[in-house]
Write a protein that holds these residues in place. Structure first.
Motif, PDB file in Angstrom:
ATOM      1  N   TRP A   4       0.814  -1.213   0.000  1.00  0.00           N
ATOM      2  CA  TRP A   4       0.000   0.000   0.000  1.00  0.00           C
ATOM      3  C   TRP A   4       0.850   1.267   0.000  1.00  0.00           C
ATOM      4  O   TRP A   4       0.423   2.297  -0.508  1.00  0.00           O
ATOM      5  CB  TRP A   4      -0.961  -0.002   1.191  1.00  0.00           C
ATOM      6  CG  TRP A   4      -0.272   0.019   2.523  1.00  0.00           C
ATOM      7  CD1 TRP A   4       0.115  -1.064   3.244  1.00  0.00           C
ATOM      8  CD2 TRP A   4       0.154   1.162   3.257  1.00  0.00           C
ATOM      9  NE1 TRP A   4       0.745  -0.674   4.396  1.00  0.00           N
ATOM     10  CE2 TRP A   4       0.789   0.697   4.423  1.00  0.00           C
ATOM     11  CE3 TRP A   4       0.060   2.530   3.055  1.00  0.00           C
ATOM     12  CZ2 TRP A   4       1.318   1.559   5.369  1.00  0.00           C
ATOM     13  CZ3 TRP A   4       0.597   3.384   3.995  1.00  0.00           C
ATOM     14  CH2 TRP A   4       1.206   2.898   5.137  1.00  0.00           C
ATOM     15  N   GLN A   5       2.062   1.205   0.560  1.00  0.00           N
ATOM     16  CA  GLN A   5       2.921   2.385   0.669  1.00  0.00           C
ATOM     17  C   GLN A   5       3.330   2.923  -0.707  1.00  0.00           C
ATOM     18  O   GLN A   5       3.604   4.106  -0.852  1.00  0.00           O
ATOM     19  CB  GLN A   5       4.210   2.077   1.456  1.00  0.00           C
ATOM     20  CG  GLN A   5       3.998   1.548   2.823  1.00  0.00           C
ATOM     21  CD  GLN A   5       3.974   0.023   2.877  1.00  0.00           C
ATOM     22  OE1 GLN A   5       3.565  -0.648   1.937  1.00  0.00           O
ATOM     23  NE2 GLN A   5       4.411  -0.528   3.991  1.00  0.00           N
ATOM     24  N   ALA A  15      -7.155  -0.633  -6.460  1.00  0.00           N
ATOM     25  CA  ALA A  15      -6.806  -1.897  -5.798  1.00  0.00           C
ATOM     26  C   ALA A  15      -7.880  -2.289  -4.786  1.00  0.00           C
ATOM     27  O   ALA A  15      -8.243  -3.464  -4.672  1.00  0.00           O
ATOM     28  CB  ALA A  15      -5.448  -1.768  -5.108  1.00  0.00           C
ATOM     29  N   ALA A  16      -8.410  -1.302  -4.058  1.00  0.00           N
ATOM     30  CA  ALA A  16      -9.479  -1.580  -3.090  1.00  0.00           C
ATOM     31  C   ALA A  16     -10.725  -2.092  -3.796  1.00  0.00           C
ATOM     32  O   ALA A  16     -11.354  -3.052  -3.342  1.00  0.00           O
ATOM     33  CB  ALA A  16      -9.795  -0.317  -2.289  1.00  0.00           C
ATOM     34  N   SER A  27     -15.239   0.048  -0.471  1.00  0.00           N
ATOM     35  CA  SER A  27     -14.014  -0.728  -0.656  1.00  0.00           C
ATOM     36  C   SER A  27     -12.846  -0.133   0.116  1.00  0.00           C
ATOM     37  O   SER A  27     -12.080  -0.849   0.761  1.00  0.00           O
ATOM     38  CB  SER A  27     -13.668  -0.815  -2.144  1.00  0.00           C
ATOM     39  OG  SER A  27     -14.665  -1.522  -2.838  1.00  0.00           O
ATOM     40  N   VAL A  28     -12.716   1.186   0.066  1.00  0.00           N
ATOM     41  CA  VAL A  28     -11.648   1.867   0.813  1.00  0.00           C
ATOM     42  C   VAL A  28     -11.902   1.739   2.311  1.00  0.00           C
ATOM     43  O   VAL A  28     -10.965   1.516   3.093  1.00  0.00           O
ATOM     44  CB  VAL A  28     -11.531   3.342   0.368  1.00  0.00           C
ATOM     45  CG1 VAL A  28     -10.590   4.118   1.276  1.00  0.00           C
ATOM     46  CG2 VAL A  28     -11.046   3.418  -1.082  1.00  0.00           C
ATOM     47  N   ALA A  29     -13.163   1.834   2.725  1.00  0.00           N
ATOM     48  CA  ALA A  29     -13.499   1.661   4.148  1.00  0.00           C
ATOM     49  C   ALA A  29     -13.139   0.258   4.621  1.00  0.00           C
ATOM     50  O   ALA A  29     -12.606   0.091   5.725  1.00  0.00           O
ATOM     51  CB  ALA A  29     -14.983   1.931   4.379  1.00  0.00           C
ATOM     52  N   TYR A  30     -13.406  -0.758   3.801  1.00  0.00           N
ATOM     53  CA  TYR A  30     -13.031  -2.129   4.163  1.00  0.00           C
ATOM     54  C   TYR A  30     -11.517  -2.249   4.339  1.00  0.00           C
ATOM     55  O   TYR A  30     -11.051  -2.934   5.250  1.00  0.00           O
ATOM     56  CB  TYR A  30     -13.511  -3.124   3.111  1.00  0.00           C
ATOM     57  CG  TYR A  30     -14.977  -3.435   3.175  1.00  0.00           C
ATOM     58  CD1 TYR A  30     -15.576  -3.839   4.373  1.00  0.00           C
ATOM     59  CD2 TYR A  30     -15.767  -3.355   2.051  1.00  0.00           C
ATOM     60  CE1 TYR A  30     -16.925  -4.126   4.426  1.00  0.00           C
ATOM     61  CE2 TYR A  30     -17.124  -3.643   2.096  1.00  0.00           C
ATOM     62  CZ  TYR A  30     -17.692  -4.026   3.280  1.00  0.00           C
ATOM     63  OH  TYR A  30     -19.027  -4.313   3.335  1.00  0.00           O
ATOM     64  N   CYS A  31     -10.762  -1.587   3.487  1.00  0.00           N
ATOM     65  CA  CYS A  31      -9.298  -1.626   3.627  1.00  0.00           C
ATOM     66  C   CYS A  31      -8.868  -0.971   4.937  1.00  0.00           C
ATOM     67  O   CYS A  31      -7.966  -1.463   5.610  1.00  0.00           O
ATOM     68  CB  CYS A  31      -8.637  -0.934   2.440  1.00  0.00           C
ATOM     69  SG  CYS A  31      -8.745  -1.865   0.901  1.00  0.00           S
ATOM     70  N   ALA A  32      -9.519   0.130   5.299  1.00  0.00           N
ATOM     71  CA  ALA A  32      -9.197   0.799   6.568  1.00  0.00           C
ATOM     72  C   ALA A  32      -9.534  -0.110   7.746  1.00  0.00           C
ATOM     73  O   ALA A  32      -8.734  -0.243   8.679  1.00  0.00           O
ATOM     74  CB  ALA A  32      -9.958   2.119   6.674  1.00  0.00           C
ATOM     75  N   PHE A  46      -3.555   5.827   6.338  1.00  0.00           N
ATOM     76  CA  PHE A  46      -3.575   5.989   4.878  1.00  0.00           C
ATOM     77  C   PHE A  46      -4.974   5.702   4.330  1.00  0.00           C
ATOM     78  O   PHE A  46      -5.550   6.523   3.619  1.00  0.00           O
ATOM     79  CB  PHE A  46      -2.553   5.052   4.230  1.00  0.00           C
ATOM     80  CG  PHE A  46      -2.661   4.997   2.731  1.00  0.00           C
ATOM     81  CD1 PHE A  46      -2.134   6.013   1.951  1.00  0.00           C
ATOM     82  CD2 PHE A  46      -3.287   3.935   2.093  1.00  0.00           C
ATOM     83  CE1 PHE A  46      -2.238   5.974   0.570  1.00  0.00           C
ATOM     84  CE2 PHE A  46      -3.393   3.879   0.713  1.00  0.00           C
ATOM     85  CZ  PHE A  46      -2.864   4.908  -0.049  1.00  0.00           C
ATOM     86  N   TRP A  47      -5.525   4.535   4.656  1.00  0.00           N
ATOM     87  CA  TRP A  47      -6.826   4.139   4.113  1.00  0.00           C
ATOM     88  C   TRP A  47      -7.951   5.000   4.662  1.00  0.00           C
ATOM     89  O   TRP A  47      -8.861   5.394   3.928  1.00  0.00           O
ATOM     90  CB  TRP A  47      -7.097   2.663   4.384  1.00  0.00           C
ATOM     91  CG  TRP A  47      -6.231   1.769   3.563  1.00  0.00           C
ATOM     92  CD1 TRP A  47      -5.207   0.995   4.003  1.00  0.00           C
ATOM     93  CD2 TRP A  47      -6.292   1.575   2.143  1.00  0.00           C
ATOM     94  NE1 TRP A  47      -4.634   0.325   2.946  1.00  0.00           N
ATOM     95  CE2 TRP A  47      -5.278   0.661   1.795  1.00  0.00           C
ATOM     96  CE3 TRP A  47      -7.099   2.075   1.134  1.00  0.00           C
ATOM     97  CZ2 TRP A  47      -5.055   0.248   0.483  1.00  0.00           C
ATOM     98  CZ3 TRP A  47      -6.889   1.666  -0.172  1.00  0.00           C
ATOM     99  CH2 TRP A  47      -5.875   0.766  -0.488  1.00  0.00           C
TER     100      TRP A  47
END
Length: 61
Positions: A4-5, A15-16, A27-32, A46-47
């Motif tokens: 992710w960096q 990607a999310a 999708s971004v919330a799930y990654c967070a 980041f997420w």
């Protein structure tokens, strides 16, 4: 999410979506949520920051 960096914001969103489905915000919330382990880690920030970006933009009526 591994690597992710190195992702740009656009690439991170793509990607999310590829990993969690078509809804970008969800999708971004799930990654967070996946990155959160009870601590305020760099990956979580980041997420979560990416998730909040649309909310911080000026809204046009």
């Amino acid at each position: 999410m591994t690597g992710w960096q190195k992702l740009t914001e656009h690439d991170a969103i793509e990607a999310a979506v590829a990993e969690h489905g078509k809804d970008r915000a969800a999708s971004v919330a799930y990654c967070a949520l996946k990155a959160y382990d009870g601590r305020d880690s760099a990956e979580y920030r980041f997420w979560f920051g990416l998730f909040l970006k649309p909310a911080k933009r000026k809204r046009v009526a």
